[in-house]
Write a protein that holds these residues in place. Sequence first.
Motif, PDB file in Angstrom:
ATOM      1  N   TYR A  83      42.317  -5.950  45.293  1.00 12.50           N
ATOM      2  CA  TYR A  83      42.250  -7.220  44.561  1.00 12.50           C
ATOM      3  C   TYR A  83      40.787  -7.626  44.501  1.00 12.50           C
ATOM      4  CZ  TYR A  83      42.111  -9.106  49.316  1.00 12.50           C
ATOM      5  OH  TYR A  83      41.787  -9.338  50.633  1.00 12.50           O
ATOM      6  N   GLY A  84      40.458  -8.399  43.455  1.00 13.60           N
ATOM      7  CA  GLY A  84      39.063  -8.800  43.297  1.00 13.60           C
ATOM      8  C   GLY A  84      38.809  -9.466  41.952  1.00 13.60           C
ATOM      9  N   ILE A  85      37.565  -9.495  41.563  1.00 17.02           N
ATOM     10  CA  ILE A  85      37.132 -10.165  40.323  1.00 17.02           C
ATOM     11  C   ILE A  85      36.367  -9.172  39.458  1.00 17.02           C
ATOM     12  CG2 ILE A  85      35.637 -11.956  39.353  1.00 17.02           C
ATOM     13  CD1 ILE A  85      36.234 -13.679  41.749  1.00 17.02           C
ATOM     14  N   GLU A  86      36.677  -9.195  38.155  1.00 17.37           N
ATOM     15  CA  GLU A  86      35.950  -8.378  37.182  1.00 17.37           C
ATOM     16  C   GLU A  86      35.245  -9.290  36.182  1.00 17.37           C
ATOM     17  OE1 GLU A  86      38.645  -4.279  36.947  1.00 17.37           O
ATOM     18  OE2 GLU A  86      38.466  -5.608  35.195  1.00 17.37           O
ATOM     19  N   TRP A  87      34.077  -8.906  35.789  1.00 18.75           N
ATOM     20  CA  TRP A  87      33.335  -9.621  34.740  1.00 18.75           C
ATOM     21  C   TRP A  87      33.153  -8.669  33.563  1.00 18.75           C
ATOM     22  CZ3 TRP A  87      27.500 -11.360  34.866  1.00 18.75           C
ATOM     23  CH2 TRP A  87      27.241 -12.138  33.714  1.00 18.75           C
ATOM     24  N   ARG A  88      33.975  -8.870  32.540  1.00 21.63           N
ATOM     25  CA  ARG A  88      33.951  -8.003  31.362  1.00 21.63           C
ATOM     26  C   ARG A  88      32.971  -8.582  30.344  1.00 21.63           C
ATOM     27  NH1 ARG A  88      40.541  -7.142  30.829  1.00 21.63           N
ATOM     28  NH2 ARG A  88      40.817  -6.312  32.970  1.00 21.63           N
ATOM     29  N   LEU A  89      31.972  -7.802  30.003  1.00 22.57           N
ATOM     30  CA  LEU A  89      30.899  -8.305  29.141  1.00 22.57           C
ATOM     31  C   LEU A  89      31.163  -8.073  27.660  1.00 22.57           C
ATOM     32  CD1 LEU A  89      27.810  -7.229  31.261  1.00 22.57           C
ATOM     33  CD2 LEU A  89      28.920  -9.451  31.158  1.00 22.57           C
ATOM     34  N   PHE A  90      31.805  -6.971  27.307  1.00 23.53           N
ATOM     35  CA  PHE A  90      31.985  -6.665  25.877  1.00 23.53           C
ATOM     36  C   PHE A  90      33.460  -6.672  25.488  1.00 23.53           C
ATOM     37  CE2 PHE A  90      27.652  -5.360  26.502  1.00 23.53           C
ATOM     38  CZ  PHE A  90      27.059  -5.611  25.285  1.00 23.53           C
ATOM     39  N   ASP A  91      34.116  -5.535  25.475  1.00 22.85           N
ATOM     40  CA  ASP A  91      35.489  -5.450  24.990  1.00 22.85           C
ATOM     41  C   ASP A  91      36.402  -6.366  25.806  1.00 22.85           C
ATOM     42  OD1 ASP A  91      37.634  -4.577  23.495  1.00 22.85           O
ATOM     43  OD2 ASP A  91      38.065  -2.906  24.854  1.00 22.85           O
ATOM     44  N   VAL A 255      33.901  -6.847  41.784  1.00 24.30           N
ATOM     45  CA  VAL A 255      33.879  -6.956  43.241  1.00 24.30           C
ATOM     46  C   VAL A 255      35.328  -6.937  43.702  1.00 24.30           C
ATOM     47  CG1 VAL A 255      33.262  -8.372  45.235  1.00 24.30           C
ATOM     48  CG2 VAL A 255      31.749  -8.295  43.257  1.00 24.30           C
ATOM     49  N   LYS A 256      35.691  -5.952  44.573  1.00 24.96           N
ATOM     50  CA  LYS A 256      37.098  -5.783  44.948  1.00 24.96           C
ATOM     51  C   LYS A 256      37.246  -5.556  46.449  1.00 24.96           C
ATOM     52  CE  LYS A 256      38.563  -3.736  40.531  1.00 24.96           C
ATOM     53  NZ  LYS A 256      39.184  -2.560  39.895  1.00 24.96           N
ATOM     54  N   ARG A 257      38.403  -5.950  46.920  1.00 28.72           N
ATOM     55  CA  ARG A 257      38.821  -5.639  48.296  1.00 28.72           C
ATOM     56  C   ARG A 257      39.840  -4.528  48.200  1.00 28.72           C
ATOM     57  NH1 ARG A 257      37.094  -6.608  53.567  1.00 28.72           N
ATOM     58  NH2 ARG A 257      38.886  -6.914  54.977  1.00 28.72           N
ATOM     59  N   ARG A 258      39.596  -3.391  48.885  1.00 27.04           N
ATOM     60  CA  ARG A 258      40.440  -2.224  48.712  1.00 27.04           C
ATOM     61  C   ARG A 258      41.066  -1.769  50.034  1.00 27.04           C
ATOM     62  NH1 ARG A 258      37.110   1.933  44.722  1.00 27.04           N
ATOM     63  NH2 ARG A 258      37.498   0.776  42.780  1.00 27.04           N
ATOM     64  N   ASN A 259      42.247  -1.208  49.864  1.00 28.65           N
ATOM     65  CA  ASN A 259      42.897  -0.477  50.948  1.00 28.65           C
ATOM     66  C   ASN A 259      43.576   0.719  50.297  1.00 28.65           C
ATOM     67  OD1 ASN A 259      45.161   0.432  52.690  1.00 28.65           O
ATOM     68  ND2 ASN A 259      44.441  -1.207  54.032  1.00 28.65           N
ATOM     69  N   GLU A 260      43.115   1.930  50.627  1.00 27.07           N
ATOM     70  CA  GLU A 260      43.623   3.126  49.967  1.00 27.07           C
ATOM     71  C   GLU A 260      44.150   4.104  51.019  1.00 27.07           C
ATOM     72  OE1 GLU A 260      40.431   4.563  47.571  1.00 27.07           O
ATOM     73  OE2 GLU A 260      40.875   3.166  45.938  1.00 27.07           O
ATOM     74  N   PHE A 261      45.361   3.861  51.460  1.00 25.33           N
ATOM     75  CA  PHE A 261      46.083   4.731  52.375  1.00 25.33           C
ATOM     76  C   PHE A 261      45.325   4.984  53.688  1.00 25.33           C
ATOM     77  CE2 PHE A 261      47.375   6.345  48.073  1.00 25.33           C
ATOM     78  CZ  PHE A 261      48.590   5.678  48.036  1.00 25.33           C
ATOM     79  N   TYR A 262      44.613   3.981  54.149  1.00 34.63           N
ATOM     80  CA  TYR A 262      44.019   4.082  55.476  1.00 34.63           C
ATOM     81  C   TYR A 262      44.054   2.689  56.093  1.00 34.63           C
ATOM     82  CZ  TYR A 262      40.106   3.269  52.265  1.00 34.63           C
ATOM     83  OH  TYR A 262      39.315   2.831  51.228  1.00 34.63           O
ATOM     84  N   GLU A 263      43.851   2.655  57.377  1.00 33.90           N
ATOM     85  CA  GLU A 263      44.091   1.415  58.110  1.00 33.90           C
ATOM     86  C   GLU A 263      43.106   0.307  57.763  1.00 33.90           C
ATOM     87  OE1 GLU A 263      44.131   2.326  62.203  1.00 33.90           O
ATOM     88  OE2 GLU A 263      45.938   3.565  62.086  1.00 33.90           O
TER      89      GLU A 263
END
Length: 401
Positions: A83-91, A255-263
């Motif tokens: 989860y996080g925030i994206e800043w899309r500049l064009f499309d 900017v994202k907070r990730r958890n990808e199959f690890y503790e």
Amino acid sequence: MRGLKIIIVFFAFMLALPIASYGSVIFPSSWEDNVTIEDTGKKLEAFENKYLTLLNSQKPDLGLYLVTAYEKDFESGENKYNYGIEWRLFDEGWWQSKREKMKKILETKLEFLQLKRSNFLKKIVLMRQHIHFAHNRLLFEKALSRSKLLEKVLQRRRKALKSGFATRVDVKHLETELEIANQEIEYLKTVPKEGFTSYELSILNKIEYAPLKPLNSLVSLAIENKPDLKIQDVMTKRADFFPSWTDDLDVTLYVKRRNEFYESQRWCYGVKVAIPLYYNGKRSRIIELQKLLYVDQKNLIKRQLNEELAIRVGRFKKAQFEVKRSQSLYSLAKLELEDAIKKSRLPIQNLKTEPLRSVESLRLKEIDARYNVLENRLRAYLYLLDLLEVCGVSDPQSVIQ
């Protein structure tokens, strides 16, 4: 010969005095009426200003998105999420939002210009209809005047027929004229009839002397007010919105907070770029040609305005001359009538030889001449309205100097 000299002297007198000694034939104060013509122009303009002000104050979307994703592995039971925030500049982001806002403003301006043109043309139609209704009233009053006089003449002519001083053809001719006048009265009773506002009367009663603004001033007035020219300007600006490769360009900061199959979880940031692998090299040429088309169309409209205004000005001035001409003819008819009345009172005329025949004919001629002046005033006013239509205004004072 003596009669010819009198006519020559009279016309010399008329040339010396452009305004007849009998005064101008004008619409009397009884014609004043509270006529209202629907005008939504001011209301539409106020709504346009309010709407465009709100639209301009609307800030474009910054292109910020809250994003999240979740995924679970069925075999291991482990979870994957971010989860996080994206800043899309064009499309689908800031640039596209800004571009869409600019496009919406131009489309709104175009819609309001088309509405203004439609409402203005509707008002011109109503103004022409108003003149038509006023003409109905003029014809009605003229028919009443002729009918009243014809009845008196017919009564006297029938008595003269019994005494042998008139013919059956004379009587039949008067009966036919009276019948036509009465039929016209019955018809005109059923149609709409209108008068004029005090403002309209002030213009109508002096319309033969109304000085128009110079042609170049009228052209400038038309350029300023005609929606057609402004529409071309909007269409020219719209050409810039021809599709471009930047419409498909994607540049996103995140900017994202990730958890990808690890503790442990972790924060990460980065940039995602998707560049379309094409470039339309003909785009600038297409836009240039499109703009040239609208500029050329605008110049064509200006030339047409110049030519059309010259024609309308000429028609109005010709109508002004016709008012003056009919006024002079009325003065002549009035003078002939007064001269005939004087002759009918001379002792030499006190014989049973129908001395009033000439007077009666001239009275009818005087009525026709008087109403002819008023009809020419209406016609000149109608040509003035044609001029207003080309200039894109509805107030006669806008074109009068």
